[in-house]
Scaffold this motif. Structure first.
Motif, short mmCIF file in Angstrom:
data_model
loop_
_atom_site.label_atom_id
_atom_site.label_comp_id
_atom_site.label_asym_id
_atom_site.label_seq_id
_atom_site.Cartn_x
_atom_site.Cartn_y
_atom_site.Cartn_z
N LEU B 177 0.57 -1.23 -0.06
CA LEU B 177 -0.15 -0.06 0.11
C LEU B 177 0.91 1.14 0.12
O LEU B 177 0.69 2.07 -0.62
CB LEU B 177 -0.79 -0.01 1.27
CG LEU B 177 -1.64 1.26 1.24
CD1 LEU B 177 -2.73 1.26 -0.03
CD2 LEU B 177 -2.47 1.24 2.54
N PHE B 180 2.32 1.58 -3.47
CA PHE B 180 1.30 2.42 -4.24
C PHE B 180 1.19 3.79 -3.95
O PHE B 180 1.13 4.59 -5.03
CB PHE B 180 -0.04 1.56 -3.98
CG PHE B 180 -1.16 2.31 -5.05
CD1 PHE B 180 -1.05 1.93 -6.42
CD2 PHE B 180 -2.27 2.73 -4.20
CE1 PHE B 180 -2.07 2.60 -7.06
CE2 PHE B 180 -3.26 3.41 -5.22
CZ PHE B 180 -3.26 3.36 -6.63
N SER B 219 -0.61 2.09 -13.12
CA SER B 219 -1.19 2.21 -11.43
C SER B 219 -2.25 0.99 -11.27
O SER B 219 -2.14 0.35 -10.12
CB SER B 219 -1.68 3.35 -11.07
OG SER B 219 -0.57 4.62 -11.66
N ALA B 220 -3.20 1.18 -12.13
CA ALA B 220 -4.33 0.22 -11.96
C ALA B 220 -3.85 -1.27 -11.88
O ALA B 220 -4.22 -1.94 -11.26
CB ALA B 220 -5.11 0.52 -13.16
N PHE B 221 -2.85 -1.49 -13.13
CA PHE B 221 -2.26 -2.89 -12.90
C PHE B 221 -1.59 -3.01 -11.66
O PHE B 221 -1.83 -4.28 -10.93
CB PHE B 221 -1.52 -3.15 -14.04
CG PHE B 221 -2.07 -3.35 -15.24
CD1 PHE B 221 -2.42 -4.62 -15.92
CD2 PHE B 221 -2.28 -2.47 -16.28
CE1 PHE B 221 -3.09 -5.02 -16.73
CE2 PHE B 221 -2.84 -2.71 -17.35
CZ PHE B 221 -3.35 -3.99 -17.82
N LEU B 223 -2.42 -1.85 -8.65
CA LEU B 223 -3.31 -1.98 -7.67
C LEU B 223 -3.89 -3.29 -7.95
O LEU B 223 -4.35 -3.97 -6.93
CB LEU B 223 -4.31 -0.81 -7.65
CG LEU B 223 -5.18 -0.52 -6.66
CD1 LEU B 223 -4.42 -0.44 -5.37
CD2 LEU B 223 -6.51 0.38 -6.90
N PHE B 224 -4.48 -3.59 -8.95
CA PHE B 224 -4.90 -5.03 -9.17
C PHE B 224 -3.74 -6.14 -8.79
O PHE B 224 -4.44 -6.93 -7.91
CB PHE B 224 -5.14 -5.25 -10.52
CG PHE B 224 -6.07 -6.41 -11.04
CD1 PHE B 224 -7.59 -6.45 -10.31
CD2 PHE B 224 -5.78 -7.45 -11.64
CE1 PHE B 224 -8.59 -7.47 -10.40
CE2 PHE B 224 -6.74 -8.52 -11.66
CZ PHE B 224 -8.02 -8.50 -10.97
N LEU B 226 -1.76 -5.78 -6.55
CA LEU B 226 -1.82 -5.65 -4.96
C LEU B 226 -2.90 -6.46 -4.56
O LEU B 226 -2.76 -7.26 -3.49
CB LEU B 226 -1.81 -4.09 -4.54
CG LEU B 226 -1.81 -3.57 -3.15
CD1 LEU B 226 -1.32 -2.01 -2.95
CD2 LEU B 226 -3.12 -3.78 -2.46
N ALA B 227 -4.09 -6.20 -5.15
CA ALA B 227 -5.33 -6.76 -4.40
C ALA B 227 -5.14 -8.18 -4.66
O ALA B 227 -5.64 -8.96 -3.45
CB ALA B 227 -6.53 -6.27 -5.28
N MET B 271 1.06 -8.58 -12.38
CA MET B 271 0.48 -7.38 -12.30
C MET B 271 1.17 -6.35 -11.44
O MET B 271 1.48 -5.06 -12.11
CB MET B 271 -1.10 -7.35 -11.81
CG MET B 271 -1.75 -8.22 -12.47
SD MET B 271 -2.23 -7.58 -14.05
CE MET B 271 -1.69 -9.03 -14.91
#
Lengths: 530, 542, 99, 635
Positions: B177, B180, B219-221, B223-224, B226-227, B271
């Motif tokens: 986190l 990110f 960043s979306a990747f 974050l994904f 990360l998830a 990712m």
């Protein structure tokens, strides 16, 4: 701590290079000539130091002498370690001897062009030229002295840069419009050698991952006492990596094609620097590094390399015959000669290797003599095409005579230095590989052919139009040529002192490789000689 | 329904314990940024330039001083630990990279502050290389007004400080986190900075759009990823992830359930990799690099090229070395492929470039590939080598872009290579320095580039990646070709009659260039100390 | 309902967002697709949070929203300024730099 | 006394150094200095000779070791001299004839602007030739061997401004180099076989040859023969000698008739210990000799250029010597004996020819001579005496020496003996023919003089005394030499300790052979008289038979060389130059172009559209994810 003679020998020209570059720009011809005296003085001082080093070297003493060691990059086991064996010390001396002559011969090669109004172009170009020569000298000297693989590699590569600027920046100004050709030649030189160097870098890294040090002496010792052992595949790969770089530099067929371009476009002095000094690092490194670090692989690949050398000898000579350009002809002749040197190294006999070591010296001196005189001729006439000359001996007999002597040295006339080394190489090869020895011997006919054809076309016959005004050698030029010819005679008639320095080192190398000379087939009942 | 029981099961959240000292370098920079914003609001326009520079430099100096203090105090070694509840790692690599980034930032700020290159505005005020008013439409009256009234976008300094702060945090981030957030914190100001060029604003805005859209996409990747990783490990703390991956964590039923699905972990890692590889500019995530490098104001490009790469590689290293060494068998081959592709494609595409900034962009791509070979080594040698390489590379890059700012004609910087012909005759010193940088890029011995390249290749070879080394060597040869092409152009081509002039910079840019050159030579000739430093620093805390 | 289905939904949304970025031309729409991707991530995070029974995921989702908001600020600023310059929000028009 | 040997070499070497490096200052005295030093060397030679005569036979050879030249472990090359009877013979011949020719050249070259250099070269030649015959090992011999080649090159090309001279010089050197390869290989073979290449140990080992080493010895012998062929202009390396006549005539006399070209014979004789153990090499030697003696003789018949005719004759006469040397102990002594007498009469003949040219504005075409006897009495007489000597009229020297060789050829025995003998006899007949032809066309018949290129009418006149004296002295040698040598077998006794001697086994009575030889001699003279004495000689040569035409062109050897070596070689070279450009460089440039082309294509991917960049990222992400999964699947 004793006086760091080797460091100083290498550092002196480096300091000279910086100083020369920093001198105030010349404002007229007088101050320009003054600016040239400084680098010349430095090169002469280096010569003195090289002589001292040679004198302090004890033939047959410890393998590496005058050693110095400082830790440099301890993380990678890299040390600043210098030391010379017989071969190295002789080559350092050769370098130190040749550079002053090259400078003297190139005295006006880098002079700025005075324009139509006669105004003096005020810049540092001229002193830059001499500074670069000194820089090359410094790097070559330290390459010869390095006993650390990494240290060697660094300067082996770094010397490309000043050489590159010497070739590309000061090429033959007699062909003004051909700046493109010149920069092509410079780039080709750099890229070939850089590629070689990068491949070697991979091998250098590979060596480190196995040996965990770059110290030549430690590695050879470890190899000998068995504490270090390369698996054959690894050793072969590493050997090829090193050899590739050296074969480009030396240059060995088929990696030679940069040399004719580079020598063709550079000034005669720089061409001498390339072939007589810089390229020697390649052949020297084969002896010093390939054989010592990878003895088994050296033996494995020796036959293949010998075949390439023989091809070099014949191919270089044949192409020399076919050239229309004097400097390219000399370049191909050099390729042929490098073939002999490599032949001698990889024949793995003491005669061959001593011959190769002597050959490096002799080739340096003889090519310098031949090419510098040719350069004097070309500078008079402003052309490097053979066809533009003819009958020069009539108008400039001394020039023609010295050119002939240089040529005779190139074709290995007995009594002049190159004969001694060439014969040793041939004998050394013949001992182990008779067929190759015989084929290589045929090279001496071709050498005579290209030398004499060049002489005939340029010097003999009726005076060709445009050559009437060719002046004979000037005092400065005689000062360059006469000592070189004297050296050739001394090297031809009494090479023993140098042979005595070189021989023990050769024997040590061969014992590292684990090869002894083949015994005579008939054991001599009377006992050698008289 | 289950909400109530869950709530009951969750222990109360303890107040976080924050180690302010360990975080102080970042705090100093963020503080400077905030002060900068205040200054923007309250300081009169004519004093803003000096004030902002002062604040920025003071913040950076303080930060660097604190980093030094921490390092000397042993936080790079024995005292290395996690701070802020395991969110930030204060250890060798963090401090080393933070040190490099602050130094780079100092040099970058100096270049941002350069006001002698652009012709003075009509009021006679010196101007810098940023748009007088970023919001004004290019070519509009508003812009002209802003220009004539001597406006300057002094906001760049706080923006830079935010970016630097993010960059300091990025390699130190010890949970995903934080990583990110740091990523976004340093990216967002950069997007803005890209758009602020004084000249060629269309290009500048285009660069910003591209950078922003692609950056957000990546960043979306991230974050994904990360998830997914969170889903797999139940935590975003790198050390905890590592423990789960290696099977050392206490297994709860939920964990047993999710760790049964390796796809979560592997896709998650991939990712996360996309997000980071985008920032380092690895193929095929590199495509923003040339456009953004070309369009952004050159001082920003230099800053971005140097500092982003350092920060992003720092994060990549931490991610791979701390969280995922347990599945190295899975990611190393993939990274091999990326490294090879990056080295080869970067070198080959650069061969035909005609714009010096794009050329340097592709060169940075190739260098990303070289650095990746060190990352792949996955040992201390590799880590040390990469740290060293990053330090060496960033200063060469800064210097090179600083030189680019000096070669100008009536339209601003003359970046087309054909305009550089004969520069060596006209301005030998500048050309020589640029040649030095190019040679360092090419990895010629006695320059820092060689030492760095040697170090990473050596580490790669030591870990058995011989093929990578060979590819690296061959692409170095190709790369050498285009560096040399520029040198040829500068020294061996005839100067053009209408060629660009070389502006005489103030001490600011002069310092940047000189520093670049000195570091390049120093790390080439006597790298022992810095290698030692990098090796000392090469241990992650987890 | 099996929480895994939320994951599938999250993946679906993420993919829709990504494909949207690839196929749409308007910069604003593009940007909204990115936001969709971020929200897909949020959904996944929350779901995992539920699965693992800890709150980390939910907290992260809040962070994401903040970050997304910040992105909007910066992104819209850039997009708007480009729009004002070019009178077009099509990303295909911004291709001065290539090769 | 005995350490005078180095002085022998040093004196002319000093002369060469002084004259070549001395510059214009020495122009006025250069020729005198050179001549003086040549005579000084001769004086030293004589002193050594008498000293040698004063010792008993087994004490005669002396050695003088100067210094170690090239020491590399087992390879020890020394600079040392060995003076035995064989060397002594050569020393006297070289310095004696050499001195006379120096003297002659003072007159002949009087008006040449580069006279100083000429004498320098001559001195250089003397030094190299002396080194060649005095060396005590093969490598040092090789130095002299190439040294004389160099001197020959310089002197043939002395008039460098004439392209033909420059070409001839180059050709001579090159062809000689081919022979030198043979010598090199021979030395290498010796070194690898015996571990040394000094005469004494090599010969000692060679004479103990076993079956195993015989092949090696044959190899060494053949290689030495190749060397001899080059230097002595024997088939197949004879082509340079005719062209070598481009040099000034004294050079032709000294180098290309009397001394240097006989070095091959010296080499074979010197290596008798090797050849004796290598019958195959010996056979090759006699074949070469026999072929060359006929070849040279035939060429000599067809040439109108007086010097080229004499050159053919030289080739032929050396063929006799090589033949004799190849016969082994029955021939060595006679080979050398013929060599010495040939040195006298052929030098005399060439000097005579030079004298004629001197009086005829350097005209060399015999068809433009005629009736010169009236104008040049001394020349006619000395040339005539040489003529009688060479064709072997008793009691002139050639009679004694050539006859011995013919006898030895028959004495070889068997079919081979018959063949060789017959060849030798035929050669004698042809010799008589062409020498008579030369004699008649030059000195007798009517005048056929023509203006020279500049339109000057020739005014034949006798040469100055300084040229005549050497001719007279050489004529004396031509007349008396054979008789003296044969008197009481003095020469055989003198030389046999070095070379060994054996009685042949001729199938015919020696007297019969002598008579046979006499008959063919008369026949040859008679035919020549019929063709050139009785009829007027046409100024332009008739077309002639195919053989004549071929002989005029040196039996097409040059044409063969041209087609096969020169034109083949230049094609090969051109091909290689092409290959270098298109092949090797082309390959490299091709790789560069490939990289450039790839670059040009790949960069098109960077199309400026942000969405395609995103696509690349998306694709990359997919690939990354899939490959990571695959890695797990594979593992």
């Amino acid at each position: 701590m004793s006086f760091p003679l080797l460091t100083v020998t290498a550092a002196l020209p480096a300091v000279g290079a910086i100083l020369t570059a920093a001198l105030p720009a010349a404002t007229d011809t007088r101050s320009r000539d003054r600016n040239k005296v400084v680098p010349l003085a430095f090169s002469l001082a280096t010569l003195v130091l090289a002589c001292v080093a040679t004198a302090r070297f004890t033939p047959g003493g410890p393998r590496f002498q005058l050693t110095e060691y400082h830790s440099w990059i301890s993380q990678f086991g890299i040390g600043y370690s210098l030391g010379v064996d017989g071969i190295a010390v002789v080559l350092v001396l050769l370098t130190a001897v040749l550079v002053p002559f090259v400078m003297l011969a190139s005295w006006h090669d880098a002079d700025p062009v005075v324009d139509d109004r006669g105004t003096f172009e005020r810049n540092r170009r001229t002193q830059g030229f001499f500074a670069l020569i000194l820089a090359v000298e410094a790097m070559v000297v330290i390459s010869f002295e390095a006993t650390d693989v990494f240290l060697f590699y660094v300067f082996f590569e770094a010397m490309l840069i000043p050489m590159y600027f010497l070739i590309g920046g000061f090429g033959d100004r007699t062909k003004g419009e051909d700046a493109k050709q010149r920069s092509y030649a410079a780039v080709k030189f750099l890229l070939y050698n850089l590629l070689g160097g990068l491949v070697m870098l991979a091998a250098v890294i590979g060596l480190y991952t196995r040996a965990h040090t770059f110290d030549l002496v430690s590695i050879t010792t470890a190899l000998q006492n068995g504490s270090l052992h390369f698996p054959p595949v690894v050793e072969n790969a590493l050997f090829l990596g090193f050899m590739f770089a050296f074969a480009v530099k030396a240059p060995l067929w088929p990696l030679h094609t940069w040399l004719p371009n580079a020598m063709g476009e550079a000034t005669a002095g720089v061409a001498v620097l390339i072939t007589a000094v810089v390229d020697k690092v390649g052949t020297y490194a084969m002896l010093r590094f390939c054989l010592n670090l990878f003895p088994e692989a050296s033996k494995t690949f020796a036959p293949a390399i010998l075949v390439l050398s023989v091809i070099s000898i014949l191919y270089g000579a044949l192409l020399a015959v076919g050239q229309k350009d004097i400097k390219r002809l000399v370049a191909y002749a050099s390729i042929s000669h490098f073939g002999f040197i490599i032949l001698g190294i990889f024949a793995l006999t003491s005669q061959g290797q001593s011959g190769a070591a002597l050959y490096m010296v002799n080739h340096g001196v003889s090519t310098a003599a031949w090419l510098l005189v040719a350069g004097f001729l070309m500078s008079r006439r402003g052309s490097r095409l053979i066809a533009d000359y003819g009958g020069v001996q009539k108008v400039a007999p001394v020039l023609a005579g010295t050119f002939l002597v240089g040529g005779l040295a190139i074709l290995s006339l007995p009594g002049l230095g190159p004969f001694v080394s060439e014969f040793l190489v041939l004998v050394g090869t013949f001992e182990r590989y008779p067929a190759l020895g015989i084929v290589a011997t045929a090279g001496i006919v071709l050498a005579a052919l290209y030398v004499l054809v060049l002489y005939q076309r340029t010097m003999t016959g009726p005076v060709k139009a445009g050559n009437e005004g060719v002046k004979d050698l000037k005092a400065r030029e005689l000062v360059v040529v006469a000592p070189l010819i004297a050296m050739l005679l001394v090297l031809g008639i009494y090479p023993k002192p140098i042979a005595d320095i070189v021989n023990p080192s050769v024997n040590q190398t061969l014992s590292q490789v684990g090869r002894t000379d083949p015994a005579p087939h008939v054991v001599n009942a009377i006992g050698g000689g008289q | 329904m289950t909400g109530m029981t869950l709530a009951a099961a969750i222990p109360p959240i303890p107040a976080p314990h924050i180690e302010y000292l360990q975080l102080s370098p970042m705090l100093a920079v963020f503080g400077a940024a905030l002060v900068g914003i205040l200054a923007e609001a309250f300081v009169p326009r004519r004093h803003r330039y000096a004030t902002q520079i002062g604040i920025a430099l003071a913040g950076l100096a303080a930060s660097f001083g604190l980093i030094l203090y921490l390092a000397l105090d042993g936080y790079a070694g024995s005292k290395a630990d996690l701070a802020a509840m395991g969110a930030v790692a204060v250890d060798g690599p963090s401090l080393f990279l933070q040190g490099v980034i602050t130094l780079v930032a100092v040099v970058a700020v100096l270049q941002f502050a350069e006001r002698r290159l652009e012709p003075r505005s009509s009021t006679g005020a010196p101007v810098d290389s940023f748009a007088p008013e970023g919001a004004a439409v290019p070519g509009s009256d508003a812009e002209k007004r802003a220009a004539t009234s001597g406006h300057a976008t002094t906001e760049v300094y706080p923006l830079t400080m935010f970016a630097v702060g993010g960059m300091l945090l990025f390699p130190a981030a010890s949970d995903l986190l934080t990583m990110f957030v740091a990523l976004e914190v340093f990216s967002l100001p950069l997007y803005l900075l890209c758009a602020l060029a004084r000249r060629r604003r269309l290009l500048s805005q285009e660069a910003a759009v591209k950078y922003f859209l692609l950056g957000a996409f990546s960043s979306a990747f991230f974050l994904f990823g990360l998830a997914l990783v969170y889903g797999y490990a139940g935590s975003v703390q790198l050390g905890q992830i590592a423990r789960v991956v290696e099977g050392q964590a206490t297994v709860t039923p939920a964990l047993a359930n999710t760790t049964g699905n390796d796809a979560l972990l592997l896709i998650g890692l991939a990712m996360l990799g996309v997000g980071l590889l985008f920032k380092v500019g690895a193929v095929p995530f590199h495509m923003w690099t040339p456009d953004v490098y070309q369009g952004a104001p050159t001082p920003v490009t230099g800053f971005m090229a140097a500092a982003t790469k350092v920060a992003a590689f720092g994060a990549l290293l931490r991610l791979l070395y701390v969280a995922f060494p347990g599945i190295a068998w899975d990611w190393r081959p993939v990274l091999w492929g990326v490294a090879i592709l990056t080295m080869v494609a970067g070198a080959i595409i650069a061969v035909t470039q005609t714009d010096v900034k794009r050329l340097l962009a592709y060169s940075s791509v190739a260098h990303a590939g070289f650095i990746l070979t060190g990352v792949i080594a996955l040992d201390r040698a590799g880590l040390g080598a990469v740290l060293f390489y990053l330090a060496a590379y960033s200063f060469v890059t800064l210097g090179a872009f600083a030189v680019v700012t000096l070669v100008r004609d009536a339209d601003g910087e003359a970046t087309h290579l054909s305009r550089w012909a004969g520069l060596g005759r006209r301005s030998p010193l500048l050309a020589a320095v640029f040649a030095l940088f190019l040679l360092a890029f090419a990895g010629i011995p006695l320059t820092s580039g060689f030492t760095g390249k040697f170090a990473v290749f050596q580490a790669a070879a030591g870990s058995g990646a011989t093929a990578l080394v060979i590819v690296g060597v061959l692409s170095s040869a190709v790369a050498a070709f285009f560096y040399i092409r520029v040198i040829v152009l500068m020294f061996f081509s005839d100067p053009r009659a209408d060629g660009p002039t070389v502006a005489v910079p103030s001490a600011l840019t002069g310092t940047a260039i000189a520093l670049g050159a000195v570091v390049t030579v120093a790390l080439g000739v006597a790298p022992e100390y810095f290698l030692h430093l990098a090796n000392q620093a090469s241990l992650f805390v987890r | 309902m099996n929480p895994v289905n939320y994951l599938y939904l999250a993946a679906l949304l993420f993919t829709i967002g990504a494909v949207g970025v690839l196929v749409r031309r308007n910069a604003i729409v593009l940007f909204m697709c990115v936001e969709l991707m971020l929200n897909a991530c949020n959904l996944a995070l929350v779901t995992f949070s539920r699965l693992h029974g800890n709150l980390d995921g939910q907290i992260i989702a809040f962070f994401t929203m903040v970050v997304a908001a910040a992105e909007v600020v910066v992104g819209l600023a850039i997009i708007v300024s480009v729009f004002r310059t070019r009178h077009s929000a099509s990303v295909d028009d911004t291709n001065l730099m290539k090769l | 006394m005995d350490n005078l040997i180095p002085v022998l070499v040093a004196v002319p070497l000093l002369g060469a150094a002084l004259l070549l490096c001395g510059g214009r200052r020495l122009d006025r005295v250069g020729h005198l200095l050179g001549t003086f030093l040549a005579f000084a060397s001769f004086g030293v030679g004589l002193a050594l000779f008498f000293s040698m005569l004063g010792r008993s036979v087994d004490q005669r050879p002396i050695h003088d070791h100067l210094f170690t030249w090239i020491p590399v472990n087992g390879f020890q090359a020394e600079v040392g001299f060995q003076l035995d009877q064989l060397s002594m013979t050569f020393v006297l011949l070289i310095t004696g004839v050499g001195s006379l020719i120096h003297l002659y050249s003072i007159g002949y070259m009087a008006h040449d602007e580069k006279r100083r250099r000429f004498f320098g070269y001559l001195n250089l030649f003397l030094a190299a030739m002396l080194l060649l015959v005095l060396a005590d090992n093969y490598l040092l011999l090789y130095v002299g061997w190439e040294g004389v080649g160099l001197a020959s090159y310089l002197l043939i090309g002395f008039w460098q401004h004439k392209p033909s001279a420059a070409t001839a010089a180059k050709k001579a050197f090159l062809v000689n180099r081919v022979g030198d390869v043979g010598l090199s290989i021979a030395v290498m073979l010796m070194f690898t076989t015996f571990g040394t290449f000094a005469f004494t140990p090599v010969f000692a080992d060679a004479s103990k040859a076993t079956q195993a080493t015989q092949a090696t010895l044959t190899g060494i012998g053949l290689m030495l023969l190749l060397a001899a062929c080059g230097k002595s202009a024997q088939v197949p390396l004879q082509s340079w000698l005719g062209d070598a006549m481009e040099g000034p005539t004294p050079v032709s006399a000294l180098i290309h008739a009397a001394t240097m070209v006989t070095a091959g014979v010296y080499l074979i004789t010197r290596s008798s210990a090797i050849f004796n153990q290598a019958p195959t090499a010996q056979l090759a030697t006699v074949v070469v000799g026999a072929v060359t003696l006929l070849f040279g003789a035939i060429v000599g018949c067809a040439k109108d250029d007086i010097k080229k005719a004499l050159a053919g004759s030289t080739m032929s006469q050396i063929g006799y010597m090589v033949l004799a040397a190849g016969l082994g102990p029955i021939g060595y002594v006679f080979a050398i004996m013929h060599l010495v007498t040939h040195g006298f009469f052929k030098a005399g003949l060439f000097l005579g020819a030079g004298s004629v040219m001197h009086g005829m504005n350097d005209e060399v075409d015999m068809r433009k001579y005629g009736g010169l006897a009236k104008y040049m009495k001394w020349t006619t007489v000395t040339f005539g005496l040489g003529y009688l000597a060479i064709i072997g009229v008793p009691p002139f020297s050639g009679f004694y020496t050539k006859d011995k060789i013919i006898e030895a050829a028959f004495g070889h025995g068997g079919t081979e003996g018959w063949i060789l003998g017959t060849c030798a006899v035929i050669g004698a007949a042809v010799t008589a023919f062409y020498m008579t032809r030369v004699m008649l066309m030059t000195f007798f018949g009517e005048k056929r003089w023509a203006d020279d290129a500049d339109g000057h009418q020739p005014h034949p006149h006798e040469s100055p005394k300084i040229m005549v004296i050497p001719m007279v002295l050489l004529a004396v040698g031509s007349v008396a030499g054979g008789f003296l040598f044969n008197w009481n077998d003095s020469f055989v006794r003198w030389l046999s300790p070095v070379t060994g001697v054996a009685e042949g086994n001729p199938p015919l009575n020696p007297t019969v052979i002598q008579i046979l030889t006499g008959v063919v001699l008369v026949l040859g003279v008679a035919v020549a008289w019929m063709m050139y004495g009785r009829r007027p000689v046409p100024a332009t040569p008739p077309l002639g038979s195919l053989l004549t035409r071929a002989a005029r062109r040196d039996l097409l050897q040059d044409d063969f060389n041209h087609v096969v070596l020169v034109s083949g070689g230049s094609h090969l070279t051109r091909f290689l130059v092409y290959l270098e450009g298109k092949g090797l460089d082309g390959l490299v440039n091709g790789i560069a172009a490939l990289v450039g082309g790839t670059s040009g294509r790949v960069r098109k991917i960077q199309n400026g559209y942000v969405r395609s960049y995103a696509l690349s990222m998306f694709g990359g992400a997919l690939v990354l994810a899939v490959t990571t999964l695959l890695m797990r699947a594979v593992a």
